[in-house]
Design a protein around this motif. Structure first.
Motif, PDB file in Angstrom:
ATOM      1  N   ASN A   2     -81.638   5.915  25.963  1.00  0.00           N
ATOM      2  CA  ASN A   2     -82.627   6.841  26.505  1.00  0.00           C
ATOM      3  C   ASN A   2     -82.543   8.180  25.756  1.00  0.00           C
ATOM      4  OD1 ASN A   2     -80.658   8.539  27.717  1.00  0.00           O
ATOM      5  ND2 ASN A   2     -80.753   7.455  29.646  1.00  0.00           N
ATOM      6  N   GLU A   3     -83.409   9.102  26.116  1.00  0.00           N
ATOM      7  CA  GLU A   3     -83.495  10.380  25.406  1.00  0.00           C
ATOM      8  C   GLU A   3     -82.199  11.176  25.482  1.00  0.00           C
ATOM      9  OE1 GLU A   3     -86.191  14.464  25.455  1.00  0.00           O
ATOM     10  OE2 GLU A   3     -86.757  12.793  26.728  1.00  0.00           O
ATOM     11  N   ILE A   4     -81.567  11.175  26.645  1.00  0.00           N
ATOM     12  CA  ILE A   4     -80.303  11.905  26.812  1.00  0.00           C
ATOM     13  C   ILE A   4     -79.237  11.313  25.887  1.00  0.00           C
ATOM     14  CG2 ILE A   4     -78.430  12.467  28.426  1.00  0.00           C
ATOM     15  CD1 ILE A   4     -80.589  12.499  30.658  1.00  0.00           C
ATOM     16  N   GLN A   5     -79.098   9.994  25.906  1.00  0.00           N
ATOM     17  CA  GLN A   5     -78.107   9.333  25.051  1.00  0.00           C
ATOM     18  C   GLN A   5     -78.368   9.634  23.579  1.00  0.00           C
ATOM     19  OE1 GLN A   5     -78.910   5.416  26.662  1.00  0.00           O
ATOM     20  NE2 GLN A   5     -76.751   5.205  27.230  1.00  0.00           N
ATOM     21  N   THR A   6     -79.624   9.610  23.180  1.00  0.00           N
ATOM     22  CA  THR A   6     -79.980   9.866  21.784  1.00  0.00           C
ATOM     23  C   THR A   6     -79.585  11.278  21.369  1.00  0.00           C
ATOM     24  OG1 THR A   6     -81.797   8.280  21.933  1.00  0.00           O
ATOM     25  CG2 THR A   6     -81.881   9.868  20.122  1.00  0.00           C
ATOM     26  N   LYS A   7     -79.852  12.266  22.220  1.00  0.00           N
ATOM     27  CA  LYS A   7     -79.486  13.656  21.906  1.00  0.00           C
ATOM     28  C   LYS A   7     -77.970  13.806  21.789  1.00  0.00           C
ATOM     29  CE  LYS A   7     -83.485  15.990  23.899  1.00  0.00           C
ATOM     30  NZ  LYS A   7     -83.950  16.940  24.913  1.00  0.00           N
ATOM     31  N   ILE A   8     -77.238  13.170  22.688  1.00  0.00           N
ATOM     32  CA  ILE A   8     -75.773  13.246  22.656  1.00  0.00           C
ATOM     33  C   ILE A   8     -75.235  12.571  21.406  1.00  0.00           C
ATOM     34  CG2 ILE A   8     -73.647  12.501  23.816  1.00  0.00           C
ATOM     35  CD1 ILE A   8     -75.300  12.788  26.487  1.00  0.00           C
ATOM     36  N   LYS A   9     -75.750  11.386  21.084  1.00  0.00           N
ATOM     37  CA  LYS A   9     -75.288  10.664  19.894  1.00  0.00           C
ATOM     38  C   LYS A   9     -75.591  11.470  18.636  1.00  0.00           C
ATOM     39  CE  LYS A   9     -75.289   6.391  17.341  1.00  0.00           C
ATOM     40  NZ  LYS A   9     -75.537   4.962  17.342  1.00  0.00           N
ATOM     41  N   THR A  10     -76.757  12.083  18.562  1.00  0.00           N
ATOM     42  CA  THR A  10     -77.123  12.889  17.399  1.00  0.00           C
ATOM     43  C   THR A  10     -76.149  14.050  17.226  1.00  0.00           C
ATOM     44  OG1 THR A  10     -79.456  12.277  17.632  1.00  0.00           O
ATOM     45  CG2 THR A  10     -78.973  14.273  16.363  1.00  0.00           C
ATOM     46  N   PHE A  11     -75.834  14.722  18.323  1.00  0.00           N
ATOM     47  CA  PHE A  11     -74.872  15.828  18.265  1.00  0.00           C
ATOM     48  C   PHE A  11     -73.509  15.328  17.793  1.00  0.00           C
ATOM     49  CE2 PHE A  11     -71.403  18.179  20.315  1.00  0.00           C
ATOM     50  CZ  PHE A  11     -71.606  19.438  19.758  1.00  0.00           C
ATOM     51  N   LEU A  12     -72.998  14.263  18.422  1.00  0.00           N
ATOM     52  CA  LEU A  12     -71.676  13.751  18.079  1.00  0.00           C
ATOM     53  C   LEU A  12     -71.615  13.246  16.650  1.00  0.00           C
ATOM     54  CD1 LEU A  12     -70.792  11.842  21.374  1.00  0.00           C
ATOM     55  CD2 LEU A  12     -69.859  14.029  20.598  1.00  0.00           C
ATOM     56  N   SER A  13     -72.701  12.658  16.164  1.00  0.00           N
ATOM     57  CA  SER A  13     -72.730  12.089  14.817  1.00  0.00           C
ATOM     58  C   SER A  13     -72.497  13.134  13.736  1.00  0.00           C
ATOM     59  CB  SER A  13     -74.057  11.368  14.572  1.00  0.00           C
ATOM     60  OG  SER A  13     -74.156  10.247  15.420  1.00  0.00           O
ATOM     61  N   LYS A  14     -72.837  14.386  14.024  1.00  0.00           N
ATOM     62  CA  LYS A  14     -72.601  15.471  13.063  1.00  0.00           C
ATOM     63  C   LYS A  14     -71.109  15.627  12.774  1.00  0.00           C
ATOM     64  CE  LYS A  14     -76.335  18.184  15.011  1.00  0.00           C
ATOM     65  NZ  LYS A  14     -76.625  19.427  15.731  1.00  0.00           N
ATOM     66  N   PHE A  60     -61.692  14.311  31.545  1.00  0.00           N
ATOM     67  CA  PHE A  60     -61.880  13.430  30.389  1.00  0.00           C
ATOM     68  C   PHE A  60     -62.909  12.344  30.676  1.00  0.00           C
ATOM     69  CE2 PHE A  60     -57.452  14.716  29.089  1.00  0.00           C
ATOM     70  CZ  PHE A  60     -57.866  15.410  27.960  1.00  0.00           C
ATOM     71  N   GLU A  61     -62.880  11.811  31.881  1.00  0.00           N
ATOM     72  CA  GLU A  61     -63.772  10.696  32.210  1.00  0.00           C
ATOM     73  C   GLU A  61     -65.249  11.073  32.066  1.00  0.00           C
ATOM     74  OE1 GLU A  61     -62.897   7.536  32.566  1.00  0.00           O
ATOM     75  OE2 GLU A  61     -60.896   8.293  32.159  1.00  0.00           O
ATOM     76  N   ASN A  62     -65.574  12.329  32.265  1.00  0.00           N
ATOM     77  CA  ASN A  62     -66.975  12.769  32.141  1.00  0.00           C
ATOM     78  C   ASN A  62     -67.427  12.928  30.693  1.00  0.00           C
ATOM     79  OD1 ASN A  62     -67.599  12.890  34.888  1.00  0.00           O
ATOM     80  ND2 ASN A  62     -66.783  14.947  35.074  1.00  0.00           N
ATOM     81  N   PHE A  63     -66.474  12.977  29.758  1.00  0.00           N
ATOM     82  CA  PHE A  63     -66.804  13.256  28.358  1.00  0.00           C
ATOM     83  C   PHE A  63     -66.270  12.200  27.395  1.00  0.00           C
ATOM     84  CE2 PHE A  63     -67.089  17.271  30.559  1.00  0.00           C
ATOM     85  CZ  PHE A  63     -68.265  17.801  30.059  1.00  0.00           C
ATOM     86  N   ARG A  64     -65.758  11.107  27.910  1.00  0.00           N
ATOM     87  CA  ARG A  64     -65.086  10.093  27.089  1.00  0.00           C
ATOM     88  C   ARG A  64     -66.036   9.293  26.193  1.00  0.00           C
ATOM     89  NH1 ARG A  64     -60.009   8.831  27.359  1.00  0.00           N
ATOM     90  NH2 ARG A  64     -59.600   9.720  29.384  1.00  0.00           N
ATOM     91  N   THR A  65     -67.245   9.009  26.686  1.00  0.00           N
ATOM     92  CA  THR A  65     -68.197   8.186  25.932  1.00  0.00           C
ATOM     93  C   THR A  65     -69.601   8.804  26.032  1.00  0.00           C
ATOM     94  OG1 THR A  65     -68.845   6.809  27.817  1.00  0.00           O
ATOM     95  CG2 THR A  65     -66.908   6.076  26.554  1.00  0.00           C
ATOM     96  N   ILE A  66     -70.495   8.325  25.183  1.00  0.00           N
ATOM     97  CA  ILE A  66     -71.889   8.752  25.278  1.00  0.00           C
ATOM     98  C   ILE A  66     -72.416   8.431  26.677  1.00  0.00           C
ATOM     99  CG2 ILE A  66     -74.250   8.283  24.467  1.00  0.00           C
ATOM    100  CD1 ILE A  66     -73.048   7.869  21.651  1.00  0.00           C
ATOM    101  N   ASN A  67     -72.090   7.247  27.173  1.00  0.00           N
ATOM    102  CA  ASN A  67     -72.569   6.852  28.501  1.00  0.00           C
ATOM    103  C   ASN A  67     -72.011   7.747  29.604  1.00  0.00           C
ATOM    104  OD1 ASN A  67     -74.208   4.793  27.591  1.00  0.00           O
ATOM    105  ND2 ASN A  67     -72.698   3.201  27.911  1.00  0.00           N
ATOM    106  N   SER A  68     -70.743   8.120  29.515  1.00  0.00           N
ATOM    107  CA  SER A  68     -70.171   8.963  30.572  1.00  0.00           C
ATOM    108  C   SER A  68     -70.766  10.372  30.539  1.00  0.00           C
ATOM    109  CB  SER A  68     -68.641   8.999  30.502  1.00  0.00           C
ATOM    110  OG  SER A  68     -68.198   9.560  29.286  1.00  0.00           O
ATOM    111  N   ILE A  69     -71.041  10.889  29.349  1.00  0.00           N
ATOM    112  CA  ILE A  69     -71.690  12.206  29.242  1.00  0.00           C
ATOM    113  C   ILE A  69     -73.112  12.119  29.795  1.00  0.00           C
ATOM    114  CG2 ILE A  69     -72.448  14.049  27.678  1.00  0.00           C
ATOM    115  CD1 ILE A  69     -70.183  13.055  25.740  1.00  0.00           C
ATOM    116  N   THR A  70     -73.805  11.027  29.468  1.00  0.00           N
ATOM    117  CA  THR A  70     -75.160  10.807  29.988  1.00  0.00           C
ATOM    118  C   THR A  70     -75.154  10.765  31.508  1.00  0.00           C
ATOM    119  OG1 THR A  70     -75.784   9.574  27.994  1.00  0.00           O
ATOM    120  CG2 THR A  70     -77.140   9.229  29.965  1.00  0.00           C
ATOM    121  N   ASN A  71     -74.190  10.054  32.082  1.00  0.00           N
ATOM    122  CA  ASN A  71     -74.086   9.978  33.548  1.00  0.00           C
ATOM    123  C   ASN A  71     -73.857  11.355  34.156  1.00  0.00           C
ATOM    124  OD1 ASN A  71     -74.474   7.211  33.538  1.00  0.00           O
ATOM    125  ND2 ASN A  71     -72.287   6.747  33.516  1.00  0.00           N
ATOM    126  N   LEU A  72     -73.016  12.161  33.522  1.00  0.00           N
ATOM    127  CA  LEU A  72     -72.764  13.521  34.001  1.00  0.00           C
ATOM    128  C   LEU A  72     -74.058  14.336  33.977  1.00  0.00           C
ATOM    129  CD1 LEU A  72     -70.875  15.884  34.840  1.00  0.00           C
ATOM    130  CD2 LEU A  72     -70.511  16.279  32.386  1.00  0.00           C
TER     131      LEU A  72
END
Length: 83
Positions: A2-14, A60-72
Motif C-alpha cells: 500500500n501507499e504507506i508501505q511504499t513510502k517507508i520502503k523508499t525511505f529505508l532503501s536510501k 523495537f517491535e513498532n519499527f522492526r519491519t516495514i509492516n510493523s512501521i505501517t501498522n504503527l
C-alpha cells in the motif's frame, strides 16, 4: 504494497544500498540500524505521516519491519481521525 508501505520502503532503501528490503524483514537483525538511524526513522515517520510518536510507541517491535512501521502509522492515523 500500500501507499504507506511504499513510502517507508523508499525511505529505508536510501540507507540499505542494493538490498531489496521485504515487508517482513527485520531491519535490526540485518544490522542496518544504529541509534542515529533509529532517530532519523522516527523523525521520518512523524513528518511524512503527520503523526506524533509518543514515548510508549518507541519500542523495537513498532519499527522492526516495514509492516510493523505501517501498522504503527495506521494505528496512529486512525486515532487522529477519531478525535
Amino acid at each position: 504494497m500500500n501507499e504507506i508501505q511504499t513510502k517507508i520502503k523508499t525511505f529505508l532503501s536510501k540507507f540499505f544500498g542494493n538490498h531489496d528490503l521485504q515487508p517482513d524483514e527485520d531491519i535490526f537483525a540485518l544490522g542496518f540500524v544504529n541509534s542515529m538511524f533509529a532517530m532519523q526513522l522516527v523523525l521520518f515517520v512523524e513528518q511524512e505521516f503527520q503523526i506524533a510518536i509518543e514515548n510508549e510507541d518507541l519500542e523495537f517491535e513498532n519499527f522492526r519491519t516495514i509492516n510493523s512501521i505501517t501498522n504503527l502509522v495506521e494505528r496512529k492515523t486512525a486515532v487522529i481521525m477519531h478525535k
